[in-house]
Design a protein around this motif. Structure first.
Motif, mmCIF file in Angstrom:
data_model
loop_
_atom_site.group_PDB
_atom_site.id
_atom_site.type_symbol
_atom_site.label_atom_id
_atom_site.label_comp_id
_atom_site.label_asym_id
_atom_site.label_seq_id
_atom_site.Cartn_x
_atom_site.Cartn_y
_atom_site.Cartn_z
ATOM 1 N N ASN A 62 17.559 59.371 60.651
ATOM 2 C CA ASN A 62 17.645 58.878 62.036
ATOM 3 C C ASN A 62 18.458 57.585 62.102
ATOM 4 O OD1 ASN A 62 15.715 60.710 63.656
ATOM 5 N ND2 ASN A 62 14.520 60.155 61.851
ATOM 6 N N SER A 63 19.593 57.608 61.454
ATOM 7 C CA SER A 63 20.356 56.374 61.281
ATOM 8 C C SER A 63 21.742 56.461 61.900
ATOM 9 C CB SER A 63 20.502 56.069 59.782
ATOM 10 O OG SER A 63 21.275 57.080 59.153
ATOM 11 N N LEU A 64 22.319 55.295 62.154
ATOM 12 C CA LEU A 64 23.700 55.232 62.604
ATOM 13 C C LEU A 64 24.637 55.771 61.530
ATOM 14 C CD1 LEU A 64 23.595 51.700 64.275
ATOM 15 C CD2 LEU A 64 23.750 53.903 65.456
ATOM 16 N N ILE A 92 12.947 56.492 64.246
ATOM 17 C CA ILE A 92 12.308 56.696 62.947
ATOM 18 C C ILE A 92 11.341 57.862 63.065
ATOM 19 C CG2 ILE A 92 10.328 55.118 63.268
ATOM 20 C CD1 ILE A 92 11.033 54.189 60.284
ATOM 21 N N HIS A 93 11.256 58.640 62.012
ATOM 22 C CA HIS A 93 10.421 59.848 62.049
ATOM 23 C C HIS A 93 8.943 59.501 62.142
ATOM 24 C CE1 HIS A 93 8.312 63.389 60.341
ATOM 25 N NE2 HIS A 93 9.260 64.072 60.963
ATOM 26 N N ASP A 94 8.510 58.518 61.380
ATOM 27 C CA ASP A 94 7.102 58.105 61.385
ATOM 28 C C ASP A 94 6.996 56.749 60.716
ATOM 29 O OD1 ASP A 94 6.354 58.495 58.352
ATOM 30 O OD2 ASP A 94 7.356 60.362 58.911
ATOM 31 N N TRP A 95 5.807 56.148 60.838
ATOM 32 C CA TRP A 95 5.584 54.836 60.233
ATOM 33 C C TRP A 95 4.933 54.942 58.864
ATOM 34 C CZ3 TRP A 95 8.589 51.534 62.208
ATOM 35 C CH2 TRP A 95 8.847 51.501 63.574
ATOM 36 N N ASN A 96 4.943 56.116 58.288
ATOM 37 C CA ASN A 96 4.346 56.330 56.966
ATOM 38 C C ASN A 96 5.438 56.577 55.934
ATOM 39 O OD1 ASN A 96 1.588 56.130 57.943
ATOM 40 N ND2 ASN A 96 1.956 58.094 58.940
ATOM 41 N N GLN A 97 5.597 57.816 55.514
ATOM 42 C CA GLN A 97 6.535 58.128 54.445
ATOM 43 C C GLN A 97 7.982 57.776 54.790
ATOM 44 O OE1 GLN A 97 6.194 62.129 52.970
ATOM 45 N NE2 GLN A 97 8.017 61.980 51.708
ATOM 46 N N LEU A 119 14.205 44.489 59.233
ATOM 47 C CA LEU A 119 14.187 45.423 58.110
ATOM 48 C C LEU A 119 15.454 46.270 58.081
ATOM 49 C CD1 LEU A 119 10.459 46.522 58.376
ATOM 50 C CD2 LEU A 119 11.487 45.333 56.419
ATOM 51 N N VAL A 120 15.910 46.696 59.255
ATOM 52 C CA VAL A 120 17.147 47.489 59.333
ATOM 53 C C VAL A 120 18.327 46.667 58.817
ATOM 54 C CG1 VAL A 120 18.805 48.534 60.925
ATOM 55 C CG2 VAL A 120 16.357 48.966 61.215
ATOM 56 N N LYS A 121 18.405 45.424 59.255
ATOM 57 C CA LYS A 121 19.515 44.551 58.852
ATOM 58 C C LYS A 121 19.570 44.382 57.339
ATOM 59 C CE LYS A 121 21.429 39.930 59.606
ATOM 60 N NZ LYS A 121 21.260 38.637 60.325
ATOM 61 N N ASN A 122 18.408 44.304 56.707
ATOM 62 C CA ASN A 122 18.356 44.043 55.266
ATOM 63 C C ASN A 122 18.223 45.309 54.424
ATOM 64 O OD1 ASN A 122 18.462 41.186 55.548
ATOM 65 N ND2 ASN A 122 16.303 41.171 56.138
ATOM 66 N N SER A 123 18.241 46.468 55.070
ATOM 67 C CA SER A 123 18.054 47.714 54.334
ATOM 68 C C SER A 123 19.223 47.984 53.386
ATOM 69 C CB SER A 123 17.915 48.890 55.304
ATOM 70 O OG SER A 123 17.881 50.111 54.596
ATOM 71 N N LYS A 124 18.918 48.438 52.188
ATOM 72 C CA LYS A 124 19.942 48.782 51.203
ATOM 73 C C LYS A 124 20.336 50.259 51.304
ATOM 74 C CE LYS A 124 18.271 45.318 47.905
ATOM 75 N NZ LYS A 124 17.694 45.087 46.541
ATOM 76 N N HIS A 125 19.644 51.003 52.187
ATOM 77 C CA HIS A 125 19.888 52.439 52.273
ATOM 78 C C HIS A 125 20.740 52.775 53.492
ATOM 79 C CE1 HIS A 125 17.089 53.018 49.015
ATOM 80 N NE2 HIS A 125 16.140 52.369 49.687
ATOM 81 N N TRP A 126 20.137 52.798 54.667
ATOM 82 C CA TRP A 126 20.846 53.171 55.895
ATOM 83 C C TRP A 126 20.319 52.321 57.043
ATOM 84 C CZ3 TRP A 126 18.129 56.769 52.882
ATOM 85 C CH2 TRP A 126 16.803 56.984 53.268
ATOM 86 N N ASN A 128 18.748 52.416 60.477
ATOM 87 C CA ASN A 128 18.080 53.145 61.569
ATOM 88 C C ASN A 128 18.515 52.569 62.910
ATOM 89 O OD1 ASN A 128 16.265 53.511 59.136
ATOM 90 N ND2 ASN A 128 15.291 54.894 60.613
ATOM 91 N N CYS A 129 18.692 53.456 63.882
ATOM 92 C CA CYS A 129 19.094 52.971 65.199
ATOM 93 C C CYS A 129 17.872 52.559 66.017
ATOM 94 C CB CYS A 129 19.904 54.032 65.951
ATOM 95 S SG CYS A 129 19.169 55.677 66.007
ATOM 96 N N THR A 130 18.139 51.782 67.037
ATOM 97 C CA THR A 130 17.179 51.520 68.101
ATOM 98 C C THR A 130 17.686 52.293 69.320
ATOM 99 O OG1 THR A 130 18.368 49.608 68.984
ATOM 100 C CG2 THR A 130 16.785 49.196 67.181
ATOM 101 N N LEU A 131 16.916 52.330 70.386
ATOM 102 C CA LEU A 131 17.395 53.016 71.580
ATOM 103 C C LEU A 131 18.703 52.394 72.064
ATOM 104 C CD1 LEU A 131 17.080 55.130 73.790
ATOM 105 C CD2 LEU A 131 15.605 53.524 75.029
ATOM 106 N N GLU A 132 18.791 51.067 71.980
ATOM 107 C CA GLU A 132 19.988 50.382 72.464
ATOM 108 C C GLU A 132 21.205 50.712 71.603
ATOM 109 O OE1 GLU A 132 16.931 49.006 72.372
ATOM 110 O OE2 GLU A 132 16.833 49.082 74.566
ATOM 111 N N THR A 133 21.059 50.695 70.282
ATOM 112 C CA THR A 133 22.209 51.000 69.422
ATOM 113 C C THR A 133 22.554 52.491 69.480
ATOM 114 O OG1 THR A 133 20.809 51.219 67.430
ATOM 115 C CG2 THR A 133 21.772 49.049 67.883
#
Length: 271
Positions: A62-64, A92-97, A119-126, A128-133
């Motif tokens: 669920n990422s840009l 995001i799919h869920d707040w767990n896995q 957390l998104v800004k510092n993520s080393k993976h991808w 995730n978008c917000t509704l605005e982005t």
């Protein structure tokens, strides 16, 4: 004696009628796809990139990053939407896995919007978008649409209300998935014109699904792959487009198509 015979005969007739009614109903349910006039599909439907589509071996992002990686392959993107602790809409799919995979954090409760974006800004993976982005991405990419997937029932109306109110000029870029029949009018009242009835939470009989789909203006009916061969052809014969999810193997796609499925949700099969 005559009275007993009459009573016995009446009892036998009653039992026969009950059995006939039972098996008649069974036959009707099993042959509900038998109609005199097969209708053409109301409209064509494009393939859907599940959770934005896959990136390498990663799915459900669920990422840009996923949207940008797949924008030349798909025109419709399914995105999971959830609320933060302060009722902001994020992807995001869920707040767990899923959250743990994305951020390496074990969430006990949803974070605030500020915490999430940090957390998104510092993520080393991808990212995730917000509704605005997400809406900003849509505005930069013409002819792309988003299918919403709102996992939490209690958040459903809050999320669609937010999209309708805050991003009214882009409301036609969203296709809202509903999970039970009573949500249809709610979504319509918020101004959305494209609606998918998805069945992974609504375990209705084929007959109930068909009855609902025939009298409501739906973009499509989406179903789990496991249900496709029992239901898709019945809907397609009535001109109702169908999706099956989530299919990532060509052999499964071919089988779904042979069962009457119009298109699929997929991570990788761009078609």
């Amino acid at each position: 004696m005559k009275i007993l015979k009459k009573f016995g005969m009446a009892l036998l007739v009653s039992v026969f009628l009950l059995i006939a009614a039972f098996y008649g109903k069974r036959y009707y349910e099993n042959n509900y796809d038998s109609i005199e006039n097969i209708l053409p599909l109301k409209h064509t439907i494009p393939r859907v990139a599940h959770a934005g589509g896959g990136i390498g071996i990663s799915t459900y992002t669920n990422s840009l990053d996923a949207l940008n990686a797949n924008k030349d392959k798909f025109s419709i993107f399914e995105i999971d939407l959830n609320l933060t602790a302060d009722n902001k809409v994020v992807c995001i799919h869920d707040w767990n896995q899923s959250a743990t995979s994305a951020f390496g954090v074990d969430f006990k409760t949803p974070p605030t919007f500020s915490e999430f974006t940090g957390l998104v800004k510092n993520s080393k993976h991808w990212k995730n978008c917000t509704l605005e982005t997400l809406v900003d991405w849509l505005e930069k990419n013409d002819n792309k649409l988003v299918v919403t997937d709102i996992k939490t029932n209690k958040d459903f109306e809050k999320i669609i209300e937010t999209i309708s109110r805050v991003h009214a000029k882009n409301i036609d870029r969203f296709i809202v998935q509903i999970y039970k029949p009573e949500q249809y009018e709610t979504v319509k009242n918020y101004g959305f014109t494209k609606i998918i009835m998805t069945l992974y939470k609504w375990h209705a009989t084929d007959r109930k699904v068909i009855d609902f789909a025939e009298v409501h203006d739906l973009f499509a009916v989406t179903m789990p792959y496991s249900r496709a061969c029992n239901l898709a052809s019945k809907l397609s014969q009535r001109g109702i487009p169908t999706y099956a999810h989530t299919i990532n193997e060509e052999i499964d796609f071919s089988k779904a198509r042979s069962c009457g499925v119009t298109e699929i949700y997929t991570d990788y099969l761009s078609g």
